[in-house]
Design a protein around this motif. Structure first.
Motif, PDB file in Angstrom:
ATOM      1  N   SER A  45       0.672  -1.157  -0.069  1.00 59.06           N
ATOM      2  CA  SER A  45       0.167  -0.008  -0.144  1.00 59.06           C
ATOM      3  C   SER A  45       1.025   1.197   0.008  1.00 59.06           C
ATOM      4  N   SER A 113     -17.106  -8.105  -2.732  1.00 53.09           N
ATOM      5  CA  SER A 113     -17.145  -9.535  -3.102  1.00 53.09           C
ATOM      6  C   SER A 113     -18.169  -9.952  -4.099  1.00 53.09           C
ATOM      7  N   SER A 171     -10.493  -4.631  -3.143  1.00 45.42           N
ATOM      8  CA  SER A 171      -8.943  -4.524  -3.126  1.00 45.42           C
ATOM      9  C   SER A 171      -8.455  -3.360  -2.941  1.00 45.42           C
ATOM     10  N   GLN A 175     -10.765   0.204  -2.581  1.00 42.62           N
ATOM     11  CA  GLN A 175     -11.792   0.352  -1.587  1.00 42.62           C
ATOM     12  C   GLN A 175     -11.408   1.891  -0.760  1.00 42.62           C
ATOM     13  N   GLY A 195     -10.399  -5.000   3.067  1.00 43.84           N
ATOM     14  CA  GLY A 195      -9.737  -6.121   1.878  1.00 43.84           C
ATOM     15  C   GLY A 195     -10.204  -7.422   1.516  1.00 43.84           C
ATOM     16  N   ALA A 196      -9.316  -8.340   1.954  1.00 43.18           N
ATOM     17  CA  ALA A 196      -9.533  -9.666   1.683  1.00 43.18           C
ATOM     18  C   ALA A 196      -9.987 -10.640   2.906  1.00 43.18           C
ATOM     19  N   ARG A 229      -1.811 -12.785  -8.893  1.00 46.62           N
ATOM     20  CA  ARG A 229      -2.293 -11.513  -8.338  1.00 46.62           C
ATOM     21  C   ARG A 229      -1.316 -11.060  -7.177  1.00 46.62           C
ATOM     22  N   ARG A 233       3.056  -7.983  -5.550  1.00 44.71           N
ATOM     23  CA  ARG A 233       3.070  -7.152  -4.374  1.00 44.71           C
ATOM     24  C   ARG A 233       4.495  -7.577  -3.315  1.00 44.71           C
TER      25      ARG A 233
END
Length: 254
Positions: A45, A113, A171, A175, A195-196, A229, A233
């Protein structure tokens, strides 16, 4: 809570413990006018925010930014800070819902979601937190950016439900940016970008075993589960973040 923050590469992160964060969050649940915002920060982030001004502003605007990433705790140690505890979105989700369930009378809304996952959340949540009402759920369109029609529909659904807590599970940075741009339009006391967590909660994405969590290696099993994905990161953003932290440390001692 902003009085107890420290800068990590220009972004304020709370030094508070999980218990102190939860106390602050719960103290604001009765006031919709304040619209308390919680965001979770990790090394990826920070790297994204350095080249995305709106994301950077969104993180600065949040009332509580928690160190959701071992890298943030590590950076604080390197820079002589006081952050010693990782606080994840899952921690916030669990503790706030436990409190609301004990007290009763609270309402929450799930934004993000798929509808299939949201129904799984409804089923598990209703059994685990029977005293918390699910006021509504909304699966937004899967697109890089929302247009005004998308946003109008999302805001209308949330405000019609009048939740105490709005859980946002999209994500990053989507968001956080959406919350920042629409914060003052939303009728909710707490708006939390988690998030997740939605996927973790229903098991769509498996959290790492405890050993990995305790040794700061949660990223490894997740990378194996979702390489397409998460490779950028973990293999690009994390080394860049570390180099930025070391550069910051050298700059402070010149």
């Amino acid at each position: 809570m902003k009085d107890y923050t420290e800068p990590i590469l220009g972004l304020g992160v709370t030094q508070a413990t999980l218990d102190a964060c939860i106390d602050r969050i719960l103290s604001g649940l009765g006031s919709r006018a304040e619209r308390q915002v919680v965001a979770c920060l990790n090394p990826h982030s920070i790297v994204l925010a350095r080249r995305d001004p709106v994301f950077s502003m969104a993180l600065r605007d949040a009332d509580i930014v928690v160190p959701d990433g071992t890298g943030i705790v590590f950076a604080s140690r390197i820079l002589g800070g006081a952050i010693r505890e990782r606080i994840t979105g899952s921690d916030i989700f669990r503790e706030v819902n436990l409190h609301m369930n004990r007290r009763g009378g609270y309402r929450c809304f799930f934004l993000g979601s798929t509808y299939k996952n949201l129904e799984r959340i409804r089923d598990k949540f209703s059994r685990q937190y029977p005293n918390v009402e699910i006021a509504g759920m909304y699966s937004p369109p899967f697109k890089p950016d929302f247009d005004e029609n998308d946003t109008r529909d999302m805001v209308a659904a949330i405000n019609a439900a009048r939740p105490d807590v709005l859980w946002v599970g999209m994500s990053a940075p989507k968001q956080e940016k959406w919350i920042y741009l629409n914060r003052r339009r939303l009728d909710a006391a707490l708006i939390a970008a988690v998030g997740a967590v939605f996927d973790f909660y229903v098991g769509t994405v498996k959290r790492a075993p405890r050993w990995f969590l305790e040794h700061g290696l949660e990223w490894l099993p997740r990378l194996i589960q979702e390489p397409r994905r998460l490779w950028r990161r973990n293999l690009v953003s994390t080394p860049l973040f570390l180099s930025l932290v070391l550069h910051e440390k050298r700059s402070r001692f010149r």
